[in-house]
Write a protein that holds these residues in place. Structure first.
Motif, short mmCIF file in Angstrom:
data_model
loop_
_atom_site.label_atom_id
_atom_site.label_comp_id
_atom_site.label_asym_id
_atom_site.label_seq_id
_atom_site.Cartn_x
_atom_site.Cartn_y
_atom_site.Cartn_z
N LEU A 1 0.84 -1.21 0.00
CA LEU A 1 0.00 0.00 0.00
C LEU A 1 0.87 1.25 0.00
O LEU A 1 0.60 2.22 -0.73
N LEU A 2 1.94 1.25 0.79
CA LEU A 2 2.84 2.40 0.80
C LEU A 2 3.54 2.57 -0.54
O LEU A 2 3.71 3.69 -1.04
N GLN A 3 3.95 1.44 -1.15
CA GLN A 3 4.64 1.50 -2.44
C GLN A 3 3.74 2.08 -3.53
O GLN A 3 4.18 2.92 -4.33
N VAL A 4 2.49 1.62 -3.59
CA VAL A 4 1.56 2.09 -4.63
C VAL A 4 1.33 3.59 -4.49
O VAL A 4 1.17 4.30 -5.49
N ALA A 5 1.33 4.08 -3.27
CA ALA A 5 1.07 5.51 -3.05
C ALA A 5 2.32 6.37 -3.25
O ALA A 5 2.28 7.40 -3.92
N ALA A 6 3.45 5.94 -2.67
CA ALA A 6 4.61 6.82 -2.58
C ALA A 6 5.46 6.87 -3.85
O ALA A 6 5.93 7.94 -4.23
N ASN A 7 5.68 5.73 -4.51
CA ASN A 7 6.57 5.73 -5.68
C ASN A 7 6.07 6.63 -6.82
O ASN A 7 6.83 7.46 -7.32
N PRO A 8 4.80 6.51 -7.25
CA PRO A 8 4.35 7.40 -8.33
C PRO A 8 4.29 8.86 -7.92
O PRO A 8 4.53 9.74 -8.74
N TYR A 9 4.00 9.12 -6.64
CA TYR A 9 3.95 10.50 -6.18
C TYR A 9 5.32 11.16 -6.35
O TYR A 9 5.45 12.26 -6.90
N VAL A 10 6.37 10.49 -5.87
CA VAL A 10 7.72 11.04 -5.96
C VAL A 10 8.14 11.19 -7.41
O VAL A 10 8.80 12.15 -7.79
N ALA A 11 7.74 10.22 -8.26
CA ALA A 11 8.13 10.27 -9.67
C ALA A 11 7.44 11.41 -10.42
O ALA A 11 8.05 12.05 -11.28
N VAL A 12 6.18 11.68 -10.10
CA VAL A 12 5.40 12.67 -10.83
C VAL A 12 5.66 14.08 -10.35
O VAL A 12 5.69 15.03 -11.14
N VAL A 13 5.87 14.26 -9.05
CA VAL A 13 6.04 15.60 -8.50
C VAL A 13 7.36 16.20 -9.02
O VAL A 13 8.37 15.52 -9.11
#
Length: 436
Positions: free
Chosen positions: A131-143
């Protein structure tokens, strides 16, 4: 002041182009990367410990890790649905609490002790990490700036590696160092009483882990964390009707790249202690080998810091190709060398593995536009490739532990293929907006 926009969690404002406002959020997210790296790598010292406690074969030992990574496959889609329903911030809190519940369950498994309960609780912890991976990885990549997405994700993943570097020292001291199996020479046969005492040595480490996770969940719950705006999500839903994930070559080949890379990373980490402790390699106890494991993960941390800086100036795919070639070379040395040379070549693969996951991930979602979240979910699901470490366990049982690392070398070649050709972007879409 930028206009305020409502999100599912807290009021947010549009981030400024220079990215200065992203700092506090990325710092907090880095602490999550640290914790899930730390907990994941505790398994590397836990596995040889459990192998002795339950008298397991290599196949049974790697099954423990397979269950861990099966959780990524099972929990990825439900995680994406939960994020869509309750938002990123609440999902991060839920993920941390799930992990804390699993850590408490590990205390129960150690008290019994039970191999079956251990498998279930590790599955629970891994589901929370998913759950943390699905949320955090794309956020860091997109921001932030899309051109430096790989650099940015490598930077926060370096904090993940800091957790993975400290975890072996934590595990070696509080698990292997406090157990008969961890401080005895290889091949020592334990009595039933010693097995039970060794099993109980897991209770204190997981009690500490559970406490830290609960504290971190409280901090996340009270922090005004930025999130991808709900308005952008609605637009994305409409746009998706005319778009297909399978038109994007970088994603299509990126999914198996993540899957195959995880086989390599997890196989090396899980069998490291057993390999190094062999008489013809370093002839150490499991406790001593566990301390050397910190060098493997330390190399990953250093590599990610260096990779983050290098990718500010050089194309990420070219850097990935160079690192995959280095990984292949040191794995072939590991297979055919003996003594300290074989041990240090296996340690060195951590440096070359360092940038692989974050770089493949950012290359995989590049140009997906409104399909970014769905693509990210599939890439996180591909982390289930770590479950196939059981194949390396089978090879080790039947053909020898050292020979089993030929599988790792083969995995490096696919990463090289992805870097040179599979990562090329096709049908690029506009990137999604992130709001504060």
């Amino acid at each position: 002041m930028p206009p305020v926009v409502s999100s599912g969690d807290t009021p947010v404002v549009h981030a400024t182009p220079d990215g200065v406002r992203y700092g506090p959020a990325l710092t907090l997210l880095a602490s999550l990367f640290f914790m899930w790296g730390f907990i994941t790598v505790i398994n590397n010292t836990l596995l040889p410990h459990l192998r002795s406690v339950f008298d397991l074969s290599y196949t049974q030992t790697t099954l423990i890790e397979s269950v861990w990574f099966i959780a990524y496959f099972v929990a990825s889609i439900p995680s994406a649905k939960l994020i869509e329903r309750v938002g990123y911030q609440k999902s991060l809190v839920v993920g941390l609490l799930i992990m804390a519940a699993g850590a408490l369950g590990m205390m129960l498994a150690a008290s019994i002790p039970s191999y079956g309960v251990t498998l279930v609780m590790l599955f629970v912890i891994a589901s929370g990490i998913t759950l943390l991976q699905v949320a955090a990885n794309p956020y860091v990549a997109v921001v932030g700036n899309p051109a430096t997405a790989s650099s940015r994700l490598n930077l926060v993943q370096a904090l993940n590696s800091a957790g993975t570097m400290l975890a072996p020292l934590f595990g070696a001291y509080l698990i292997l160092g406090r157990s008969k199996s961890g401080t005895s020479a290889a091949g020592t046969v334990l009595t039933d009483a010693e097995r039970i005492a060794d099993a109980h040595s897991v209770i204190l480490p997981y009690a500490l882990v559970a406490a830290v996770l609960v504290i971190l969940a409280v901090v996340i719950a009270k922090f005004p964390l930025p999130a991808m705006g709900s308005a952008g999500s609605r637009v994305a839903k409409a746009d998706r009707k005319n778009l297909s994930l399978w038109n994007h070559r970088n994603l299509v080949f990126g999914i198996p790249a993540i899957f195959i890379y995880l086989i390599a990373e997890i196989g090396v980490a899980n069998l490291f202690v057993n390999f190094v402790s062999q008489p013809d390699i370093a002839n150490t106890t499991h406790e001593q080998a566990g301390r050397y494991l910190a060098f493997l993960w330390g190399g990953m941390m250093v590599g990610r810091f260096v990779g983050s800086a290098v990718m500010q100036r050089f194309d990420a795919s070219k850097v990935l190709a160079l690192f995959s070639i280095g990984a292949f070379i040191v794995m072939m040395i590991t297979v055919f060398a003996h003594g300290p040379i074989a041990m240090w070549s296996l340690i060195l693969v951590g440096l070359f593995h360092s940038i692989m996951f974050p770089t493949i991930f950012t290359l995989g979602i590049k140009g997906l536009g409104p399909l970014t979240e769905e693509g990210s979910g599939l890439l996180v699901m591909a982390i289930a490739g770590g479950a196939l470490v059981i194949v390396q366990g089978w090879i080790a049982d039947n053909y020898g532990l050292q020979t089993s690392f030929l599988l790792t070398a083969a995995c490096e070649l696919y990463v090289l293929f992805y870097a040179l050709w599979g990562s090329k972007v096709t049908h690029a879409e506009a990137d999604p907006k992130v709001v504060f």
